[in-house]
Enzyme design. Structure first.
Site, PDB file in Angstrom:
ATOM      1  N   HIS A  33       0.851  -1.192   0.000  1.00  0.00           N
ATOM      2  CA  HIS A  33       0.000   0.000   0.000  1.00  0.00           C
ATOM      3  C   HIS A  33       0.885   1.241   0.000  1.00  0.00           C
ATOM      4  O   HIS A  33       2.011   1.221   0.521  1.00  0.00           O
ATOM      5  CB  HIS A  33      -0.882   0.027   1.247  1.00  0.00           C
ATOM      6  CG  HIS A  33      -2.041  -0.915   1.193  1.00  0.00           C
ATOM      7  ND1 HIS A  33      -3.246  -0.637   1.790  1.00  0.00           N
ATOM      8  CD2 HIS A  33      -2.192  -2.134   0.620  1.00  0.00           C
ATOM      9  CE1 HIS A  33      -4.084  -1.632   1.595  1.00  0.00           C
ATOM     10  NE2 HIS A  33      -3.461  -2.564   0.891  1.00  0.00           N
ATOM     11  N   GLU A  70       0.830   3.926   1.746  1.00  0.00           N
ATOM     12  CA  GLU A  70       1.230   4.398   3.072  1.00  0.00           C
ATOM     13  C   GLU A  70       2.380   3.573   3.640  1.00  0.00           C
ATOM     14  O   GLU A  70       3.317   4.119   4.225  1.00  0.00           O
ATOM     15  CB  GLU A  70       0.038   4.338   4.051  1.00  0.00           C
ATOM     16  CG  GLU A  70      -1.140   5.192   3.656  1.00  0.00           C
ATOM     17  CD  GLU A  70      -2.208   4.443   2.868  1.00  0.00           C
ATOM     18  OE1 GLU A  70      -3.391   4.763   3.033  1.00  0.00           O
ATOM     19  OE2 GLU A  70      -1.849   3.525   2.072  1.00  0.00           O
ATOM     20  N   CYS A 101      -6.705   2.336   5.126  1.00  0.00           N
ATOM     21  CA  CYS A 101      -7.417   1.130   5.560  1.00  0.00           C
ATOM     22  C   CYS A 101      -6.987   0.772   6.989  1.00  0.00           C
ATOM     23  O   CYS A 101      -6.163   1.450   7.592  1.00  0.00           O
ATOM     24  CB  CYS A 101      -7.096  -0.027   4.613  1.00  0.00           C
ATOM     25  SG  CYS A 101      -5.389  -0.623   4.750  1.00  0.00           S
ATOM     26  N   CYS A 139      -3.081   0.048   7.200  1.00  0.00           N
ATOM     27  CA  CYS A 139      -2.272   1.263   7.126  1.00  0.00           C
ATOM     28  C   CYS A 139      -2.501   2.161   8.341  1.00  0.00           C
ATOM     29  O   CYS A 139      -1.551   2.746   8.864  1.00  0.00           O
ATOM     30  CB  CYS A 139      -2.561   2.012   5.833  1.00  0.00           C
ATOM     31  SG  CYS A 139      -2.007   1.083   4.381  1.00  0.00           S
TER      32      CYS A 139
END
Length: 162
Positions: free
Chosen positions: A51, A53, A81, A84
Site C-alpha cells: 500500500h 502508506e 485502511c 495502514c
C-alpha cells in the site's frame, strides 16, 4: 501548505495508474521536506503489504534512521485502511492529512477511526477533505476507464468465440 504536499501525493497516485494500479499516493513530510513517498503497488508486487502508506513509511523510516516518525505529517490521497491506520499509529506519525474518504474500507473515520482511539498509546491528528475533488476525480476516472476496458475485453472475447 497542505495543498502543496497533497499535490505531491497525487503525483504518486498517478504513478500507480501507469502500472494499472488503483491510484493511491502518499508522501511523508518532516520539517517541510518530503522524506518518504509511496504509491499503490499491490498487483505489481503481488502482496497485500504494498500500500502507498506502508511504502512511504518504510522510506521515511530509512530516511530518519528510526521507526518512530513522531514529528512527521502524512499526506494521502485516500483514507487509510485498517492495516495502514495501524501502521500509522505504530510509527507514531503526528498527523495524517487525507484527500478523500473511503466509506467501504476507511479506518480514519469512515468505518472506524483507528488513528484516534483513546485505548491506544498514540493518537494521530487528522485532517480530511484536503483537495477532495481532485483526489476523488483521480479514483473515479481510473475506475471508469477500468470498467470500459473490461467491457471492451469481454466484447472482444465474445466476438472471438463467434
Amino acid at each position: 501548505m497542505n495543498e502543496k504536499y497533497m499535490w505531491e501525493a497525487l503525483k504518486e497516485a498517478k504513478k500507480a495508474i501507469r502500472l494499472g494500479e488503483v491510484p493511491i499516493g502518499c508522501v511523508i513530510v518532516y520539517q517541510d521536506k518530503i522524506i518518504g513517498r509511496g504509491y499503490n503497488k499491490r498487483n505489481t508486487k503481488k502482496t497485500t503489504l504494498a500500500h502507498a502508506e506502508l511504502i512511504a513509511i518504510e522510506k521515511a523510516s530509512k530516511s530518519m534512521g528510526d521507526w518512530r516518525l513522531e514529528d512527521c505529517i502524512m499526506y494521502v490521497t485516500l483514507e487509510p485502511c485498517q492495516m495502514c491506520s495501524g501502521a500509522i499509529v505504530q510509527a507514531r506519525i503526528k498527523k495524517v492529512v487525507v484527500g478523500t474518504m473511503n466509506p467501504k474500507a476507511g479506518c480514519a473515520g469512515s468505518i472506524l477511526n483507528l488513528l484516534q482511539m483513546k485505548e491506544f498509546n498514540h493518537r494521530v491528528e487528522l485532517e480530511t477533505g484536503v483537495m477532495e475533488k481532485e483526489c476523488t476525480k483521480v479514483l473515479q476516472d481510473f475506475f471508469q476507464d477500468l470498467r470500459i476496458r473490461n467491457k471492451n475485453e469481454k466484447q472482444k472475447a465474445s466476438e472471438m468465440e463467434n
